[in-house]
Write a protein that holds these residues in place. Structure first.
Motif, PDB file in Angstrom:
ATOM      1  N   LEU A  68       0.446  -1.252  -0.072  1.00 48.82           N
ATOM      2  CA  LEU A  68       0.155   0.183  -0.159  1.00 48.82           C
ATOM      3  C   LEU A  68       0.840   0.727   0.654  1.00 48.82           C
ATOM      4  O   LEU A  68       1.867   1.179   0.922  1.00 48.82           O
ATOM      5  CB  LEU A  68      -1.030  -0.069   0.595  1.00 48.82           C
ATOM      6  CG  LEU A  68      -2.220   0.978   1.543  1.00 48.82           C
ATOM      7  CD1 LEU A  68      -3.101   1.127   0.202  1.00 48.82           C
ATOM      8  CD2 LEU A  68      -2.399   1.234   2.682  1.00 48.82           C
ATOM      9  N   ASP A  69       0.483   2.339  -1.008  1.00 47.22           N
ATOM     10  CA  ASP A  69       1.101   3.254  -0.705  1.00 47.22           C
ATOM     11  C   ASP A  69       0.584   4.004  -0.368  1.00 47.22           C
ATOM     12  O   ASP A  69      -0.311   5.122  -0.800  1.00 47.22           O
ATOM     13  CB  ASP A  69       1.849   4.154  -2.614  1.00 47.22           C
ATOM     14  CG  ASP A  69       2.533   5.263  -2.783  1.00 47.22           C
ATOM     15  OD1 ASP A  69       3.431   5.210  -1.671  1.00 47.22           O
ATOM     16  OD2 ASP A  69       2.355   5.316  -4.074  1.00 47.22           O
ATOM     17  N   ALA A  70       0.885   4.655   1.460  1.00 48.69           N
ATOM     18  CA  ALA A  70       0.410   5.511   1.698  1.00 48.69           C
ATOM     19  C   ALA A  70       0.896   5.478   2.974  1.00 48.69           C
ATOM     20  O   ALA A  70       1.974   5.379   3.191  1.00 48.69           O
ATOM     21  CB  ALA A  70      -0.827   4.612   2.548  1.00 48.69           C
ATOM     22  N   THR A  71       1.077   7.246   3.554  1.00 48.77           N
ATOM     23  CA  THR A  71       2.105   7.774   4.958  1.00 48.77           C
ATOM     24  C   THR A  71       0.725   7.812   6.180  1.00 48.77           C
ATOM     25  O   THR A  71      -0.025   8.302   5.119  1.00 48.77           O
ATOM     26  CB  THR A  71       2.661   8.480   4.179  1.00 48.77           C
ATOM     27  OG1 THR A  71       2.213   9.159   3.957  1.00 48.77           O
ATOM     28  CG2 THR A  71       3.435   8.301   3.344  1.00 48.77           C
ATOM     29  N   THR A  72       1.097   7.804   6.865  1.00 46.61           N
ATOM     30  CA  THR A  72       0.851   8.474   7.838  1.00 46.61           C
ATOM     31  C   THR A  72       1.206   9.417   9.329  1.00 46.61           C
ATOM     32  O   THR A  72       2.464   9.239   8.635  1.00 46.61           O
ATOM     33  CB  THR A  72       0.179   7.329   8.903  1.00 46.61           C
ATOM     34  OG1 THR A  72       1.176   6.996   9.488  1.00 46.61           O
ATOM     35  CG2 THR A  72      -1.140   6.621   8.537  1.00 46.61           C
ATOM     36  N   ALA A  73       0.847  10.182  10.231  1.00 43.31           N
ATOM     37  CA  ALA A  73       1.422  10.715  10.890  1.00 43.31           C
ATOM     38  C   ALA A  73       0.095  11.543  11.993  1.00 43.31           C
ATOM     39  O   ALA A  73      -0.903  11.437  11.594  1.00 43.31           O
ATOM     40  CB  ALA A  73       1.801  12.644   9.593  1.00 43.31           C
ATOM     41  N   TYR A  74       0.857  11.584  13.012  1.00 42.53           N
ATOM     42  CA  TYR A  74       0.436  11.908  14.312  1.00 42.53           C
ATOM     43  C   TYR A  74      -0.338  13.524  13.874  1.00 42.53           C
ATOM     44  O   TYR A  74       0.438  14.171  13.805  1.00 42.53           O
ATOM     45  CB  TYR A  74       1.630  11.405  15.682  1.00 42.53           C
ATOM     46  CG  TYR A  74       0.661   9.881  16.147  1.00 42.53           C
ATOM     47  CD1 TYR A  74       0.626   9.590  16.491  1.00 42.53           C
ATOM     48  CD2 TYR A  74       2.681   9.527  16.098  1.00 42.53           C
ATOM     49  CE1 TYR A  74       1.063   8.280  16.584  1.00 42.53           C
ATOM     50  CE2 TYR A  74       2.424   7.673  15.688  1.00 42.53           C
ATOM     51  CZ  TYR A  74       1.482   7.752  16.383  1.00 42.53           C
ATOM     52  OH  TYR A  74       2.266   5.777  16.751  1.00 42.53           O
ATOM     53  N   SER A  75      -1.862  13.663  14.646  1.00 42.11           N
ATOM     54  CA  SER A  75      -1.708  14.555  14.877  1.00 42.11           C
ATOM     55  C   SER A  75      -2.309  15.550  16.099  1.00 42.11           C
ATOM     56  O   SER A  75      -2.435  16.404  16.541  1.00 42.11           O
ATOM     57  CB  SER A  75      -3.106  14.819  13.481  1.00 42.11           C
ATOM     58  OG  SER A  75      -3.139  15.014  12.875  1.00 42.11           O
ATOM     59  N   ASN A  76      -2.113  13.940  17.200  1.00 40.48           N
ATOM     60  CA  ASN A  76      -2.619  14.994  18.170  1.00 40.48           C
ATOM     61  C   ASN A  76      -1.274  13.770  19.471  1.00 40.48           C
ATOM     62  O   ASN A  76      -1.078  13.109  19.496  1.00 40.48           O
ATOM     63  CB  ASN A  76      -3.990  14.611  19.115  1.00 40.48           C
ATOM     64  CG  ASN A  76      -4.104  12.979  18.718  1.00 40.48           C
ATOM     65  OD1 ASN A  76      -3.535  12.262  18.014  1.00 40.48           O
ATOM     66  ND2 ASN A  76      -5.840  12.950  19.431  1.00 40.48           N
ATOM     67  N   ASN A  77      -1.049  14.764  20.463  1.00 36.38           N
ATOM     68  CA  ASN A  77      -0.395  14.508  21.659  1.00 36.38           C
ATOM     69  C   ASN A  77      -1.092  13.940  22.625  1.00 36.38           C
ATOM     70  O   ASN A  77      -1.460  15.076  22.915  1.00 36.38           O
ATOM     71  CB  ASN A  77       1.162  15.195  21.257  1.00 36.38           C
ATOM     72  CG  ASN A  77       1.830  15.729  20.110  1.00 36.38           C
ATOM     73  OD1 ASN A  77       2.161  13.918  19.487  1.00 36.38           O
ATOM     74  ND2 ASN A  77       1.689  16.680  20.083  1.00 36.38           N
ATOM     75  N   ASP A  78       0.168  13.396  23.913  1.00 33.92           N
ATOM     76  CA  ASP A  78       0.120  13.382  25.270  1.00 33.92           C
ATOM     77  C   ASP A  78       0.036  15.326  25.792  1.00 33.92           C
ATOM     78  O   ASP A  78       1.082  15.595  25.491  1.00 33.92           O
ATOM     79  CB  ASP A  78       0.543  12.208  25.759  1.00 33.92           C
ATOM     80  CG  ASP A  78       1.579  11.957  26.260  1.00 33.92           C
ATOM     81  OD1 ASP A  78       2.225  13.212  26.445  1.00 33.92           O
ATOM     82  OD2 ASP A  78       2.569  11.358  25.939  1.00 33.92           O
ATOM     83  N   SER A  79       0.341  14.604  26.689  1.00 33.45           N
ATOM     84  CA  SER A  79       0.298  15.379  27.830  1.00 33.45           C
ATOM     85  C   SER A  79       1.338  16.301  27.912  1.00 33.45           C
ATOM     86  O   SER A  79       2.572  17.394  28.538  1.00 33.45           O
ATOM     87  CB  SER A  79      -0.425  15.293  29.118  1.00 33.45           C
ATOM     88  OG  SER A  79       0.618  14.772  30.024  1.00 33.45           O
ATOM     89  N   ASP A  80       3.031  15.107  27.537  1.00 32.38           N
ATOM     90  CA  ASP A  80       4.085  14.978  27.425  1.00 32.38           C
ATOM     91  C   ASP A  80       4.636  15.704  26.053  1.00 32.38           C
ATOM     92  O   ASP A  80       5.750  15.633  25.998  1.00 32.38           O
ATOM     93  CB  ASP A  80       4.587  13.860  28.404  1.00 32.38           C
ATOM     94  CG  ASP A  80       4.729  13.980  29.617  1.00 32.38           C
ATOM     95  OD1 ASP A  80       4.821  14.724  30.307  1.00 32.38           O
ATOM     96  OD2 ASP A  80       4.584  12.783  29.869  1.00 32.38           O
ATOM     97  N   GLY A  81       3.923  15.815  25.482  1.00 31.78           N
ATOM     98  CA  GLY A  81       4.036  16.184  23.475  1.00 31.78           C
ATOM     99  C   GLY A  81       4.521  14.314  22.686  1.00 31.78           C
ATOM    100  O   GLY A  81       5.317  14.366  21.784  1.00 31.78           O
ATOM    101  N   ASN A  82       4.136  13.366  23.323  1.00 30.74           N
ATOM    102  CA  ASN A  82       4.757  12.318  22.471  1.00 30.74           C
ATOM    103  C   ASN A  82       3.298  12.160  22.538  1.00 30.74           C
ATOM    104  O   ASN A  82       1.665  12.227  22.641  1.00 30.74           O
ATOM    105  CB  ASN A  82       4.904  11.114  23.927  1.00 30.74           C
ATOM    106  CG  ASN A  82       6.337  11.209  24.476  1.00 30.74           C
ATOM    107  OD1 ASN A  82       7.337  11.654  24.044  1.00 30.74           O
ATOM    108  ND2 ASN A  82       6.400  11.227  25.807  1.00 30.74           N
TER     109      ASN A  82
END
Length: 185
Positions: free
Chosen positions: A120-134
């Motif tokens: 599959l030719d697709a990529t993902t990226a996170y858009s939200n984080n926890d309280s520590d920025g992870n």
């Protein structure tokens, strides 16, 4: 007789002092029960105004004998970026309990991982984080590349090591894992 009374009194006094100990080992540990997740809905809204894609897994009998019902509303459009949002429900409750709220409240104890199969030719990226920025990952972006087919797997881990380099070294326990066979056109 006086010796027995004195000895009895000494034993009672010793037990009283021992039971009033300020020892933290005697405090019961609070148990955080694992969430019951019957339904995962992934809504992917394209930035170009094309069709919204919905991926859903419903397993209303939980660990019972019935397989989850997987639905996919359509195919991804090549070159399109989608804003993704994941909703988790416990539909054994009436009304259904929104588990996503609990995951986000305990964001430092959870993380979604997205695994794209090699075809599959697709990529993902996170858009939200926890309280520590992870990364948390109940919100993300997916960018569809060239026409292709394959699968995308969503895995929610409870108490992963944070930060981490991906699911391979994150540890923790899997709360839910669902794969969807998808296409990019």
């Amino acid at each position: 007789m006086k010796t027995i009374k004195t000895l009895s009194l000494a034993v009672v006094a010793a037990l009283s002092f021992a039971s009033c100990s300020d020892d933290d080992d005697n405090i019961p540990e609070i148990v955080n029960e694992e969430e019951v997740i019957t339904t995962m809905t992934v809504t992917l809204t394209p930035n170009d105004g094309s069709e919204v894609i919905t991926l859903q897994s419903r397993d209303l009998d939980g660990d019972g004998s019935d397989a989850p019902v997987i639905t996919i509303s359509g195919n991804f459009v090549s070159g399109t970026t989608y804003d993704g949002a994941i909703v988790l429900l416990n539909e054994t409750e009436n009304p259904a309990e929104d588990i996503t709220e609990e995951v986000e409240e305990e964001s430092d104890e959870h993380q979604f991982f997205y695994t794209i199969s090699s075809g599959l030719d697709a990529t993902t990226a996170y858009s939200n984080n926890d309280s520590d920025g992870n990364p948390l990952g109940t919100e993300f972006t997916l960018t569809a590349g060239a026409a292709s087919t394959g699968s995308i797997t969503f895995t929610l881990r409870h108490e992963p090591t944070k930060p981490n380099d991906g699911i391979e070294n994150a540890g923790g326990e899997t709360d839910i894992l669902v794969s969807f066979d998808v296409s990019v056109e």
